[in-house]
Design a protein around this motif. Sequence first.
Motif, PDB file in Angstrom:
ATOM      1  N   ALA A  20      34.653  62.623 -25.860  1.00 36.52           N
ATOM      2  CA  ALA A  20      35.114  63.696 -26.738  1.00 36.52           C
ATOM      3  C   ALA A  20      36.640  63.745 -26.764  1.00 36.52           C
ATOM      4  O   ALA A  20      37.305  63.508 -25.756  1.00 36.52           O
ATOM      5  CB  ALA A  20      34.555  65.036 -26.268  1.00 36.52           C
ATOM      6  N   LYS A  24      37.880  68.403 -29.656  1.00 39.12           N
ATOM      7  CA  LYS A  24      36.458  68.680 -29.484  1.00 39.12           C
ATOM      8  C   LYS A  24      36.222  69.477 -28.204  1.00 39.12           C
ATOM      9  O   LYS A  24      35.430  70.424 -28.172  1.00 39.12           O
ATOM     10  CB  LYS A  24      35.687  67.360 -29.436  1.00 39.12           C
ATOM     11  CG  LYS A  24      34.202  67.486 -29.092  1.00 39.12           C
ATOM     12  CD  LYS A  24      33.406  68.048 -30.238  1.00 39.12           C
ATOM     13  CE  LYS A  24      31.917  67.965 -29.929  1.00 39.12           C
ATOM     14  NZ  LYS A  24      31.089  68.518 -31.008  1.00 39.12           N
ATOM     15  N   ARG A  25      36.933  69.113 -27.128  1.00 34.94           N
ATOM     16  CA  ARG A  25      36.795  69.837 -25.870  1.00 34.94           C
ATOM     17  C   ARG A  25      37.278  71.277 -26.008  1.00 34.94           C
ATOM     18  O   ARG A  25      36.669  72.199 -25.461  1.00 34.94           O
ATOM     19  CB  ARG A  25      37.581  69.123 -24.771  1.00 34.94           C
ATOM     20  CG  ARG A  25      37.018  67.764 -24.413  1.00 34.94           C
ATOM     21  CD  ARG A  25      37.870  67.074 -23.348  1.00 34.94           C
ATOM     22  NE  ARG A  25      37.384  65.734 -23.077  1.00 34.94           N
ATOM     23  CZ  ARG A  25      36.383  65.446 -22.259  1.00 34.94           C
ATOM     24  NH1 ARG A  25      35.775  66.421 -21.614  1.00 34.94           N
ATOM     25  NH2 ARG A  25      35.990  64.206 -22.069  1.00 34.94           N
ATOM     26  N   GLU A  27      37.321  73.087 -28.742  1.00 34.40           N
ATOM     27  CA  GLU A  27      36.344  73.833 -29.545  1.00 34.40           C
ATOM     28  C   GLU A  27      35.123  74.202 -28.699  1.00 34.40           C
ATOM     29  O   GLU A  27      34.605  75.322 -28.810  1.00 34.40           O
ATOM     30  CB  GLU A  27      35.917  72.995 -30.750  1.00 34.40           C
ATOM     31  CG  GLU A  27      37.011  72.825 -31.800  1.00 34.40           C
ATOM     32  CD  GLU A  27      36.568  71.925 -32.932  1.00 34.40           C
ATOM     33  OE1 GLU A  27      35.470  71.321 -32.828  1.00 34.40           O
ATOM     34  OE2 GLU A  27      37.311  71.825 -33.933  1.00 34.40           O
ATOM     35  N   SER A  28      34.659  73.286 -27.858  1.00 37.16           N
ATOM     36  CA  SER A  28      33.515  73.571 -26.991  1.00 37.16           C
ATOM     37  C   SER A  28      33.860  74.665 -25.991  1.00 37.16           C
ATOM     38  O   SER A  28      33.036  75.544 -25.709  1.00 37.16           O
ATOM     39  CB  SER A  28      33.083  72.294 -26.244  1.00 37.16           C
ATOM     40  OG  SER A  28      32.693  71.284 -27.142  1.00 37.16           O
ATOM     41  N   ARG A  29      35.074  74.641 -25.482  1.00 40.10           N
ATOM     42  CA  ARG A  29      35.498  75.649 -24.513  1.00 40.10           C
ATOM     43  C   ARG A  29      35.558  77.030 -25.152  1.00 40.10           C
ATOM     44  O   ARG A  29      35.195  78.029 -24.543  1.00 40.10           O
ATOM     45  CB  ARG A  29      36.864  75.263 -23.942  1.00 40.10           C
ATOM     46  CG  ARG A  29      37.338  76.171 -22.824  1.00 40.10           C
ATOM     47  CD  ARG A  29      38.639  75.665 -22.234  1.00 40.10           C
ATOM     48  NE  ARG A  29      39.102  76.565 -21.193  1.00 40.10           N
ATOM     49  CZ  ARG A  29      38.689  76.541 -19.938  1.00 40.10           C
ATOM     50  NH1 ARG A  29      37.798  75.646 -19.559  1.00 40.10           N
ATOM     51  NH2 ARG A  29      39.150  77.397 -19.053  1.00 40.10           N
ATOM     52  N   LYS A  31      33.673  78.081 -27.384  1.00 39.71           N
ATOM     53  CA  LYS A  31      32.290  78.536 -27.521  1.00 39.71           C
ATOM     54  C   LYS A  31      31.642  78.835 -26.170  1.00 39.71           C
ATOM     55  O   LYS A  31      30.474  79.221 -26.116  1.00 39.71           O
ATOM     56  CB  LYS A  31      31.460  77.462 -28.237  1.00 39.71           C
ATOM     57  CG  LYS A  31      31.907  77.207 -29.665  1.00 39.71           C
ATOM     58  CD  LYS A  31      31.087  76.086 -30.277  1.00 39.71           C
ATOM     59  CE  LYS A  31      31.546  75.775 -31.692  1.00 39.71           C
ATOM     60  NZ  LYS A  31      30.779  74.640 -32.280  1.00 39.71           N
ATOM     61  N   GLN A  33      31.185  76.568 -23.828  1.00 38.20           N
ATOM     62  CA  GLN A  33      30.462  75.378 -23.374  1.00 38.20           C
ATOM     63  C   GLN A  33      31.350  74.599 -22.415  1.00 38.20           C
ATOM     64  O   GLN A  33      32.247  73.862 -22.829  1.00 38.20           O
ATOM     65  CB  GLN A  33      30.068  74.513 -24.570  1.00 38.20           C
ATOM     66  CG  GLN A  33      29.141  75.211 -25.542  1.00 38.20           C
ATOM     67  CD  GLN A  33      28.877  74.389 -26.785  1.00 38.20           C
ATOM     68  OE1 GLN A  33      29.444  73.312 -26.968  1.00 38.20           O
ATOM     69  NE2 GLN A  33      28.033  74.887 -27.666  1.00 38.20           N
ATOM     70  N   GLU A 126      32.377  83.897 -28.158  1.00 39.95           N
ATOM     71  CA  GLU A 126      31.330  83.264 -28.981  1.00 39.95           C
ATOM     72  C   GLU A 126      29.947  83.482 -28.371  1.00 39.95           C
ATOM     73  O   GLU A 126      28.963  83.690 -29.069  1.00 39.95           O
ATOM     74  CB  GLU A 126      31.623  81.767 -29.103  1.00 39.95           C
ATOM     75  CG  GLU A 126      30.713  81.009 -30.046  1.00 39.95           C
ATOM     76  CD  GLU A 126      31.007  81.266 -31.507  1.00 39.95           C
ATOM     77  OE1 GLU A 126      30.114  81.028 -32.329  1.00 39.95           O
ATOM     78  OE2 GLU A 126      32.116  81.734 -31.809  1.00 39.95           O
ATOM     79  N   PHE A 223      27.284  67.680 -19.526  1.00 41.10           N
ATOM     80  CA  PHE A 223      28.251  68.250 -20.468  1.00 41.10           C
ATOM     81  C   PHE A 223      29.014  67.148 -21.206  1.00 41.10           C
ATOM     82  O   PHE A 223      29.170  67.195 -22.433  1.00 41.10           O
ATOM     83  CB  PHE A 223      29.223  69.156 -19.711  1.00 41.10           C
ATOM     84  CG  PHE A 223      30.361  69.640 -20.546  1.00 41.10           C
ATOM     85  CD1 PHE A 223      30.166  70.620 -21.514  1.00 41.10           C
ATOM     86  CD2 PHE A 223      31.639  69.128 -20.360  1.00 41.10           C
ATOM     87  CE1 PHE A 223      31.218  71.063 -22.297  1.00 41.10           C
ATOM     88  CE2 PHE A 223      32.687  69.568 -21.141  1.00 41.10           C
ATOM     89  CZ  PHE A 223      32.480  70.544 -22.103  1.00 41.10           C
ATOM     90  N   GLU A 224      29.491  66.162 -20.444  1.00 40.25           N
ATOM     91  CA  GLU A 224      30.218  65.052 -21.072  1.00 40.25           C
ATOM     92  C   GLU A 224      29.318  64.291 -22.044  1.00 40.25           C
ATOM     93  O   GLU A 224      29.760  63.861 -23.106  1.00 40.25           O
ATOM     94  CB  GLU A 224      30.751  64.099 -19.993  1.00 40.25           C
ATOM     95  CG  GLU A 224      31.832  64.680 -19.114  1.00 40.25           C
ATOM     96  CD  GLU A 224      33.116  64.946 -19.872  1.00 40.25           C
ATOM     97  OE1 GLU A 224      33.328  64.297 -20.911  1.00 40.25           O
ATOM     98  OE2 GLU A 224      33.896  65.811 -19.431  1.00 40.25           O
ATOM     99  N   ILE A 227      28.860  66.366 -25.371  1.00 39.40           N
ATOM    100  CA  ILE A 227      29.974  66.499 -26.328  1.00 39.40           C
ATOM    101  C   ILE A 227      30.488  65.134 -26.793  1.00 39.40           C
ATOM    102  O   ILE A 227      31.554  65.062 -27.416  1.00 39.40           O
ATOM    103  CB  ILE A 227      31.124  67.296 -25.718  1.00 39.40           C
ATOM    104  CG1 ILE A 227      31.697  66.604 -24.486  1.00 39.40           C
ATOM    105  CG2 ILE A 227      30.688  68.712 -25.378  1.00 39.40           C
ATOM    106  CD1 ILE A 227      32.961  67.261 -23.954  1.00 39.40           C
TER     107      ILE A 227
END
Length: 362
Positions: A20, A24-25, A27-29, A31, A33, A126, A223-224, A227
Amino acid sequence: MELRLKLDLQLFSGEKTEKATPKKREESRKKGQVAKSQELPAAAVLVGAMAMLMIFGSNYRTVITKLFTDVFTEWMTMDITIDNVMNMMRQYMVEILKLLAPIFIIAIIIPIVASFGQYGLLFASEGLKPKFSKLDPIKGFKNIFSMRSLVEMLKSLLKMTVIGFLVYSTLRGEIAAISKLHAMSLEDTLSFAASVTISLGIKIGAALLVLGALDYMYQKYEFEKGIRMSKQDIKDEYKKAEGDPMIKGKIRERQRRMAMQRMMQDVPTADVIITNPTHYAVALKYDGTQMQAPEIVAKGQDFTALRIREIAKENGVMIMENKPLARALFAQAEIGDTVPADLFQAVAEVLAYVYKLKGKVK
């Protein structure tokens, strides 16, 4: 050729094989994630609570014994009224809260520290938003039999097995002392039970810490994996961040056209156009009340030079041929710049000649 074909197939199929990107990381954080283990904070709380009991255990025993003895002595001596009973209960509640305060603090602080150690400071709103998709019974039924559910079940079985083994081995080692409990005094019995409980708690907490660390490694791996991005995803993200090259090209082309239009609008204000005569054209303007030196208001090459000459003719701007000066001005100065110092003399002679023809004095 075979490697190129394989890469093309991966790109076409959208297989998520790439790590990722930072975007991208992030954005996931946002949320919520992140890689985290729920086992680590719980194990840390257990170890912390047991350590607290080891440190303050004797004090707890003294205070609790005193509370019980005080209850009986006060009940025997005081007048039984509602106010007296309520006051006594308040005093005992305060003392009990003092006893439990360290454990409560441990139970609050340690999970925060354990969570911070896993993923740092995180505020994700989120996750607080209601998602009605979670109420889908079909999706929920699928989640029950998913790989993640299977892994969680295996983790629970492993924890129960480890805890059961530790309880069995600890009690088995104390079987001789347990068989003599009937002959012990109450104080010795309580002391023995407390030591066994603390020892067992430390062992279980340490084992759960190890399992929690392994679980965190597994969660990080999942997780890795979750994503990962495909090559097409990375290309799309790059296009979104940098802008579509086609659109950027159109914007640059539009900017060039607008700059060209502005330049052509300034040509009629020029005092003279110096030409090559066909390859270069440079428009000069000088106003002694506002400028310290002549300025270049337009310049061009080939077709642009031809267009500058046409506009100059249409607006009565004088055109003079001077090949060396035209080339030097075109190469050494940009639109809006003043004439370079080494070209002052040549430009001054040209302007003087132009003003003489027009009957002007500047």
